[in-house]
Write an enzyme that holds these catalytic residues in place. Sequence first.
Site, mmCIF file in Angstrom:
data_model
loop_
_atom_site.group_PDB
_atom_site.id
_atom_site.type_symbol
_atom_site.label_atom_id
_atom_site.label_comp_id
_atom_site.label_asym_id
_atom_site.label_seq_id
_atom_site.Cartn_x
_atom_site.Cartn_y
_atom_site.Cartn_z
ATOM 1 N N GLY A 181 42.713 38.641 42.415
ATOM 2 C CA GLY A 181 41.507 39.038 41.672
ATOM 3 C C GLY A 181 40.607 37.834 41.447
ATOM 4 N NE ARG A 218 45.025 41.730 43.011
ATOM 5 C CZ ARG A 218 43.981 42.108 42.264
ATOM 6 N NH1 ARG A 218 43.186 43.042 42.715
ATOM 7 N NH2 ARG A 218 43.748 41.565 41.090
ATOM 8 C CG ASP A 232 52.092 35.897 39.944
ATOM 9 O OD1 ASP A 232 51.026 36.405 40.329
ATOM 10 O OD2 ASP A 232 52.872 36.455 39.149
ATOM 11 C CB THR A 244 45.890 34.686 36.677
ATOM 12 O OG1 THR A 244 45.889 35.850 35.840
ATOM 13 C CG2 THR A 244 46.752 33.647 36.003
ATOM 14 C CG ASP A 260 45.850 39.190 33.482
ATOM 15 O OD1 ASP A 260 44.671 39.518 33.252
ATOM 16 O OD2 ASP A 260 46.666 39.942 34.042
ATOM 17 C CG ASP A 286 49.885 36.292 33.574
ATOM 18 O OD1 ASP A 286 49.300 35.688 34.497
ATOM 19 O OD2 ASP A 286 50.228 37.489 33.657
ATOM 20 N NE ARG A 316 31.621 57.836 16.984
ATOM 21 C CZ ARG A 316 30.551 57.981 17.750
ATOM 22 N NH1 ARG A 316 29.993 56.923 18.307
ATOM 23 N NH2 ARG A 316 30.043 59.160 17.961
ATOM 24 C CG MET A 348 41.084 42.874 32.731
ATOM 25 S SD MET A 348 40.446 41.970 34.134
ATOM 26 C CE MET A 348 39.790 43.340 35.102
ATOM 27 N N GLY A 349 44.903 42.148 30.912
ATOM 28 C CA GLY A 349 46.171 41.550 30.482
ATOM 29 C C GLY A 349 47.311 42.446 30.914
ATOM 30 N NE ARG A 350 48.496 43.776 37.045
ATOM 31 C CZ ARG A 350 48.578 45.039 37.478
ATOM 32 N NH1 ARG A 350 49.726 45.668 37.467
ATOM 33 N NH2 ARG A 350 47.519 45.662 37.924
ATOM 34 C CD GLU A 354 44.823 45.151 32.785
ATOM 35 O OE1 GLU A 354 43.985 45.902 33.279
ATOM 36 O OE2 GLU A 354 45.145 44.055 33.285
ATOM 37 N NE ARG A 359 33.533 59.421 20.427
ATOM 38 C CZ ARG A 359 32.234 59.667 20.560
ATOM 39 N NH1 ARG A 359 31.471 58.859 21.255
ATOM 40 N NH2 ARG A 359 31.695 60.714 19.991
ATOM 41 C CD GLN A 365 38.185 42.250 29.918
ATOM 42 O OE1 GLN A 365 39.029 41.786 29.184
ATOM 43 N NE2 GLN A 365 38.367 43.380 30.591
ATOM 44 N NE ARG A 366 38.722 40.335 38.338
ATOM 45 C CZ ARG A 366 39.442 41.205 39.066
ATOM 46 N NH1 ARG A 366 40.641 41.566 38.652
ATOM 47 N NH2 ARG A 366 38.984 41.699 40.177
HETATM 48 O O1 F6P Z 1 45.553 40.154 37.648
HETATM 49 C C1 F6P Z 1 44.328 40.009 37.063
HETATM 50 C C2 F6P Z 1 43.717 41.349 36.788
HETATM 51 O O2 F6P Z 1 42.404 41.151 36.328
HETATM 52 C C3 F6P Z 1 44.511 42.217 35.827
HETATM 53 O O3 F6P Z 1 44.234 41.936 34.499
HETATM 54 C C4 F6P Z 1 44.105 43.601 36.247
HETATM 55 O O4 F6P Z 1 45.141 44.530 36.012
HETATM 56 C C5 F6P Z 1 43.859 43.493 37.689
HETATM 57 O O5 F6P Z 1 43.608 42.140 37.966
HETATM 58 C C6 F6P Z 1 42.716 44.361 38.132
HETATM 59 O O6 F6P Z 1 42.292 43.981 39.386
HETATM 60 P P1 F6P Z 1 41.525 44.827 40.464
HETATM 61 O O7 F6P Z 1 40.900 45.983 39.794
HETATM 62 O O8 F6P Z 1 40.571 43.872 41.050
HETATM 63 O O9 F6P Z 1 42.528 45.255 41.461
#
Ligand code: F6P
Length: 346
Positions: free
Chosen positions: A10, A72, A103, A125, A127, A129, A162, A169-171, A222, A267, A275-276
């Site tokens: 990403g 990817r 990674d 990354t 994230d 991480d 509300r 993001m944050g897998r 997420e 909501r 974010q990216r």
């Molecule tokens: O790994 C980074 C990240 O931004 C994650 O937070 C997210 O799940 C994923 O990539 C989303 O990437 P894409 O939609 O580009 O496949």
Amino acid sequence: MRIGVLTGGGDCPGLNAVIRAAVRKGIFHYGDEFVGFIEGWRGVVEDKTMPLTIDSVSGILQLGGTILRTSRTNPRKTEGAIDKCLATIARNKLDALITIGGDDTQGVANALIEKGVPCVGVPKTIDNDLSGTDVCFGFDTAVGIATEAIDRLHSTAEAHNRVIVCEVMGRDAGWIALYSGIAGGADAILVPEKPIDLDAVCAIVKERHARGKYFSIIVVAEGAKLPAKDAQATYGGKVDDFGHARLSGIGNVVADEIEKRTGFETRAVNLGHTQRGGTPSAYDRMLATRYGTAAIDLVHAKKFGRLVVLRGTEITDIPLKDAIAKTRTVGDELLALGAGLQPILK
Ligand code: F6P
């Protein structure tokens, strides 16, 4: 030397600043030549390249995305693709390859290192991480974007009485959720490191409203999971080329539950790729520039199989294979910081 460069996985703000720094220091200081591989490992498998010169990296410091584009593509998953990478590297007469990625990208670099390819890695990354480094470039920008969004959600949430759940993001790690949640004054922060406690979240919301507040803001990563499901919310069961599920939707799940349990209108907002995207923060431009120049210095020191990292305030390097061994998650002290600001979470 003749040096290949690629960006994989990403994208995140600061990739161009790394490329620019490596190319400028390489050409001005060492007299290097550069070959840019297009779209990550796909460019290496298919031998798709573009020259990287002082001119081609001019004016890119402040640009988001990557001039090399990314993918990817994982050559380890396709029969014969690693051999194609080896052939491309030989054909282009490369003395070294700089791999800018997380990674999965560095996992491929490691497979090539084991076959004798002289690689140097730069950690990336959004994230944040990747183990081995304290900070990845792009993270600061993402936190800034998410914090600004949370600030903006406050006023609209309050105007409408509300609860708003903001998905970030944050897998596997909740770095963006925690930093933006704390900086944005969220009322609860939900991260992949701990199962979501909906009872506690609803208690926080009810306590605030009982105190006369008209709104609440919840930030959720997420990848956070509900204990009952023990599975991340995904979008249509789809996976990317690295084989990761496409995460999305936990914000809606949490919002529905809050509304059902508290009766307050709720909501969900998913910040997603905003974010990216876009221009890197000054901090990320600086960090990316330090990483790029450190990578080219490592190449010339012939310290291959290494990853440049930030430890404290110093740039140093570690074995690349150590960085892909495990995910760097948010520690208990920082997790307690969010909880400590709420009356309910003791
Ligand atoms: O790994 C980074 C990240 O931004 C994650 O937070 C997210 O799940 C994923 O990539 C989303 O990437 P894409 O939609 O580009 O496949």
